[in-house]
Design a protein around this motif. Structure first.
Motif, mmCIF file in Angstrom:
data_model
loop_
_atom_site.group_PDB
_atom_site.id
_atom_site.type_symbol
_atom_site.label_atom_id
_atom_site.label_comp_id
_atom_site.label_asym_id
_atom_site.label_seq_id
_atom_site.Cartn_x
_atom_site.Cartn_y
_atom_site.Cartn_z
ATOM 1 N N ARG A 4 -102.391 19.635 122.900
ATOM 2 C CA ARG A 4 -103.766 19.673 123.398
ATOM 3 C C ARG A 4 -104.789 19.312 122.334
ATOM 4 O O ARG A 4 -105.947 19.091 122.638
ATOM 5 C CB ARG A 4 -104.081 21.061 123.951
ATOM 6 N N GLY A 5 -104.380 19.260 121.091
ATOM 7 C CA GLY A 5 -105.309 18.965 120.008
ATOM 8 C C GLY A 5 -105.456 17.476 119.776
ATOM 9 O O GLY A 5 -104.649 16.668 120.251
ATOM 10 N N ASP A 6 -106.488 17.114 119.042
ATOM 11 C CA ASP A 6 -106.710 15.717 118.666
ATOM 12 C C ASP A 6 -106.384 15.466 117.204
ATOM 13 O O ASP A 6 -106.045 14.362 116.822
ATOM 14 C CB ASP A 6 -108.176 15.329 118.902
ATOM 15 N N LEU A 7 -106.505 16.513 116.386
ATOM 16 C CA LEU A 7 -106.356 16.347 114.953
ATOM 17 C C LEU A 7 -106.007 17.686 114.315
ATOM 18 O O LEU A 7 -106.606 18.697 114.643
ATOM 19 C CB LEU A 7 -107.696 15.837 114.362
ATOM 20 N N LEU A 8 -105.042 17.668 113.395
ATOM 21 C CA LEU A 8 -104.710 18.870 112.625
ATOM 22 C C LEU A 8 -105.346 18.713 111.247
ATOM 23 O O LEU A 8 -105.068 17.754 110.537
ATOM 24 C CB LEU A 8 -103.197 19.035 112.493
ATOM 25 N N GLY A 27 -97.138 13.741 118.094
ATOM 26 C CA GLY A 27 -98.166 12.714 118.057
ATOM 27 C C GLY A 27 -99.534 13.199 117.631
ATOM 28 O O GLY A 27 -100.535 12.541 117.909
ATOM 29 N N LEU A 28 -99.595 14.327 116.954
ATOM 30 C CA LEU A 28 -100.866 14.884 116.503
ATOM 31 C C LEU A 28 -101.105 14.486 115.047
ATOM 32 O O LEU A 28 -100.398 14.944 114.153
ATOM 33 C CB LEU A 28 -100.850 16.410 116.631
ATOM 34 N N ARG A 75 -111.635 8.216 119.259
ATOM 35 C CA ARG A 75 -110.900 6.986 119.609
ATOM 36 C C ARG A 75 -110.253 6.336 118.396
ATOM 37 O O ARG A 75 -109.292 5.597 118.526
ATOM 38 C CB ARG A 75 -111.811 5.993 120.310
ATOM 39 N N LYS A 76 -110.793 6.618 117.217
ATOM 40 C CA LYS A 76 -110.195 6.095 115.987
ATOM 41 C C LYS A 76 -108.803 6.660 115.761
ATOM 42 O O LYS A 76 -108.023 6.109 114.999
ATOM 43 C CB LYS A 76 -111.085 6.414 114.790
ATOM 44 N N LEU A 77 -108.485 7.759 116.429
ATOM 45 C CA LEU A 77 -107.173 8.390 116.280
ATOM 46 C C LEU A 77 -106.105 7.732 117.143
ATOM 47 O O LEU A 77 -104.919 7.869 116.866
ATOM 48 C CB LEU A 77 -107.264 9.877 116.645
ATOM 49 N N THR A 83 -98.720 5.153 116.901
ATOM 50 C CA THR A 83 -97.743 4.950 115.818
ATOM 51 C C THR A 83 -96.758 6.116 115.780
ATOM 52 O O THR A 83 -95.543 5.912 115.702
ATOM 53 C CB THR A 83 -98.453 4.810 114.458
ATOM 54 N N LEU A 84 -97.273 7.319 115.847
ATOM 55 C CA LEU A 84 -96.408 8.499 115.784
ATOM 56 C C LEU A 84 -95.484 8.573 116.991
ATOM 57 O O LEU A 84 -94.298 8.869 116.852
ATOM 58 C CB LEU A 84 -97.253 9.773 115.710
#
Length: 87
Positions: A4-8, A27-28, A75-77, A83-84
């Motif tokens: 549910r996250g976008d970034l760790l 994929g985080l 969106r930059k993520l 890739t992941l």
């Protein structure tokens, strides 16, 4: 729950270790700043192995700047997530 996250945002003094592996697996993306001790460089090694060295910063200021940029424009993520998930 990690899906549910976008970034760790990894902690600088003692990295996520197994949590970082789990995050990359789903994929985080992670951002990190390696310090002098081995425990603070684990995520940088994992990100390098995953081909995401752009998420390894050189200073706490760079860490904050990158985090702010990614939070403002998630969106930059997307390319990094793709890739992941393709590995």
């Amino acid at each position: 729950q990690m899906c549910r996250g976008d970034l760790l945002m990894d902690t600088p003094l003692f990295n996520a270790h197994t949590t970082a592996v789990d995050a990359l697996w789903v994929g985080l993306p992670i951002i990190t700043v390696p310090m002098e001790r081995m425990g603070s460089r684990v995520s940088a090694s994992l990100l390098a192995a995953a081909g995401l060295s752009a998420f390894v910063t050189r200073s706490l200021q760079d860490y904050q700047t990158l985090a702010s940029a990614l939070i403002r424009s998630p969106r930059k993520l997307y390319p990094s997530i793709q890739t992941l998930l393709s590995k």
